[in-house]
Motif scaffolding. Structure first.
Motif, PDB file in Angstrom:
ATOM      1  N   ALA A 206     -29.991 -15.962 -78.939  1.00 57.05           N
ATOM      2  CA  ALA A 206     -29.164 -17.164 -78.937  1.00 57.05           C
ATOM      3  C   ALA A 206     -29.415 -17.960 -77.666  1.00 57.05           C
ATOM      4  CB  ALA A 206     -27.691 -16.788 -79.040  1.00 57.05           C
ATOM      5  N   PRO A 207     -29.414 -19.294 -77.760  1.00 58.68           N
ATOM      6  CA  PRO A 207     -29.602 -20.098 -76.549  1.00 58.68           C
ATOM      7  C   PRO A 207     -28.534 -19.778 -75.512  1.00 58.68           C
ATOM      8  CG  PRO A 207     -29.751 -21.458 -78.526  1.00 58.68           C
ATOM      9  CD  PRO A 207     -29.274 -20.116 -78.969  1.00 58.68           C
ATOM     10  N   GLY A 208     -28.961 -19.575 -74.291  1.00 62.35           N
ATOM     11  CA  GLY A 208     -28.052 -19.207 -73.219  1.00 62.35           C
ATOM     12  C   GLY A 208     -28.066 -17.738 -72.896  1.00 62.35           C
ATOM     13  N   ALA A 209     -28.668 -16.916 -73.774  1.00 59.83           N
ATOM     14  CA  ALA A 209     -28.727 -15.481 -73.499  1.00 59.83           C
ATOM     15  C   ALA A 209     -29.599 -15.189 -72.281  1.00 59.83           C
ATOM     16  CB  ALA A 209     -29.256 -14.733 -74.724  1.00 59.83           C
ATOM     17  N   GLY A 210     -30.627 -15.990 -72.077  1.00 58.76           N
ATOM     18  CA  GLY A 210     -31.476 -15.807 -70.904  1.00 58.76           C
ATOM     19  C   GLY A 210     -30.730 -16.050 -69.608  1.00 58.76           C
TER      20      GLY A 210
ATOM     21  N   PRO B  78     -26.292 -24.663 -75.418  1.00 55.30           N
ATOM     22  CA  PRO B  78     -27.361 -23.773 -74.945  1.00 55.30           C
ATOM     23  C   PRO B  78     -27.426 -23.630 -73.436  1.00 55.30           C
ATOM     24  CG  PRO B  78     -28.250 -25.858 -75.745  1.00 55.30           C
ATOM     25  CD  PRO B  78     -26.823 -25.838 -76.131  1.00 55.30           C
ATOM     26  N   PHE B  79     -26.998 -24.651 -72.688  1.00 54.55           N
ATOM     27  CA  PHE B  79     -27.085 -24.595 -71.232  1.00 54.55           C
ATOM     28  C   PHE B  79     -25.775 -24.177 -70.578  1.00 54.55           C
ATOM     29  CE2 PHE B  79     -30.537 -28.041 -71.540  1.00 54.55           C
ATOM     30  CZ  PHE B  79     -31.468 -27.072 -71.855  1.00 54.55           C
ATOM     31  N   HIS B  80     -24.751 -23.873 -71.372  1.00 58.59           N
ATOM     32  CA  HIS B  80     -23.449 -23.512 -70.812  1.00 58.59           C
ATOM     33  C   HIS B  80     -22.866 -22.298 -71.522  1.00 58.59           C
ATOM     34  CE1 HIS B  80     -22.500 -26.798 -67.946  1.00 58.59           C
ATOM     35  NE2 HIS B  80     -23.394 -27.432 -68.652  1.00 58.59           N
TER      36      HIS B  80
ATOM     37  N   ALA C 218     -26.048 -30.873 -68.376  1.00 60.22           N
ATOM     38  CA  ALA C 218     -25.506 -31.295 -69.661  1.00 60.22           C
ATOM     39  C   ALA C 218     -25.549 -30.129 -70.646  1.00 60.22           C
ATOM     40  CB  ALA C 218     -26.307 -32.479 -70.203  1.00 60.22           C
ATOM     41  N   LEU C 219     -24.881 -30.293 -71.775  1.00 59.52           N
ATOM     42  CA  LEU C 219     -24.829 -29.215 -72.766  1.00 59.52           C
ATOM     43  C   LEU C 219     -26.186 -28.930 -73.392  1.00 59.52           C
ATOM     44  CD1 LEU C 219     -21.509 -29.803 -74.755  1.00 59.52           C
ATOM     45  CD2 LEU C 219     -22.063 -27.885 -73.283  1.00 59.52           C
ATOM     46  N   TRP C 220     -27.026 -29.970 -73.513  1.00 57.54           N
ATOM     47  CA  TRP C 220     -28.301 -29.821 -74.215  1.00 57.54           C
ATOM     48  C   TRP C 220     -29.327 -30.779 -73.637  1.00 57.54           C
ATOM     49  CZ3 TRP C 220     -24.026 -31.143 -77.692  1.00 57.54           C
ATOM     50  CH2 TRP C 220     -23.748 -32.514 -77.692  1.00 57.54           C
TER      51      TRP C 220
END
Length: 283
Positions: A12-16, A77-79, A145-147
């Motif tokens: 999932a985006p953000g897992a990294g 994805p970024f939060h 930003a969120l994306w």
């Protein structure tokens, strides 16, 4: 016999981001436990109790390793971290970075550069790695930003603000990092370009940008020209800024309000702002 195609589940985006923060926390914890192992248990406990910095480090390591409330979600994805956790990690990482740099600098000033280099080699580079790890946490938790900007999906990222435009309902949703600022009628929004102080307010040469609108097949989008100020810094090194304005005749007392104002620090911000401006004009 036909073979079943094996597919690997995508993270999932953000897992990294979560993995990187926990890895940094485990490295700091391992190094701290190694340093405490050089002392006897009684001296180590008394040093922890009498040191406020040890208590701060304990809280920081707890938050960094367990990350309470963190969850990787595709919509942000970024939060993946809650806003309070992101702010707390930034604060503790900033304090840790200052303390590490001050400690290394004071030791280098008192011991000399030759002995400092020997100490860095004896500690396997930890004197340099510790400030770098704190700086890495600061960078990972920076305002974003969120994306990323995706013009085709009507999603725009300008600085720490994210804007999503729904052409069907003609509504625009705005987020400041992870916090939702509000939802507005797209026909009541407009972008105002504000040049940096010391830079002339006249727009730069018009540039042709291709935007795909509804009903236009891929590759046949009509080119449209739009003008925007360049990223040249002003007299005091300030970047040009934009404002997203909300002008609603039906909202008494809320006419001509500024939704957000932000500087265009990168070329990507300027491209996203131009795309947002053109998309709002097409609604």
């Amino acid at each position: 016999m036909a073979r079943t195609k094996e597919t690997r589940a995508n993270a999932a985006p953000g897992a990294g981001t979560i993995f990187a923060l926990r890895a940094i926390g485990l490295v700091l914890l391992a190094r701290w436990l190694f340093s405490m192992a050089q002392m006897d248990l009684g001296a180590a406990l008394s040093a922890m109790v009498s040191s406020p910095w040890a208590c701060i480090n304990l809280v920081f390591l707890f938050l960094l390793i367990f990350l309470p409330g963190a969850r990787a979600v595709a919509e942000r994805p970024f939060h993946p971290l809650p806003q309070w956790l992101r702010q707390a990690l930034r604060l503790f990482a900033f304090l840790g970075f200052l303390f590490a740099v001050w400690s290394v600098g004071a030791f280098a000033a008192s011991a000399g550069w030759r002995r400092t280099v020997q100490t860095v080699a004896a500690t396997n580079g930890w004197l340099l790695a510790a400030p770098a790890l704190y700086a890495a946490v600061l960078w990972i938790c920076r305002p974003r930003a969120l994306w990323r900007t995706n013009v085709a999906a009507r999603r725009f990222a300008i600085g720490r603000y994210a804007v999503a435009l729904d052409p069907v309902t003609r509504t625009v949703s705005v987020w400041a990092e992870r916090r939702k600022v509000g939802q507005y009628d797209a026909r009541e929004l407009s972008v105002r370009w504000a040049a940096a102080q010391g830079v002339r307010g006249t727009p730069a040469a018009a540039r042709t940008v291709v935007f795909a609108t509804a009903g236009e097949p891929d590759g046949q989008a009509a080119p449209r020209s739009t003008a925007a100020p360049s990223l040249a810094r002003g007299a005091f090194g300030r970047r040009p800024k934009i404002e997203l304005l909300w002008d609603s005749p039906a909202a008494a007392g809320h006419n001509r309000q500024t939704v957000f104002r932000t500087a265009l620090t990168t070329e990507g911000d300027r491209v996203a702002a131009r795309a947002l401006d053109m998309s709002l004009q097409q609604v």
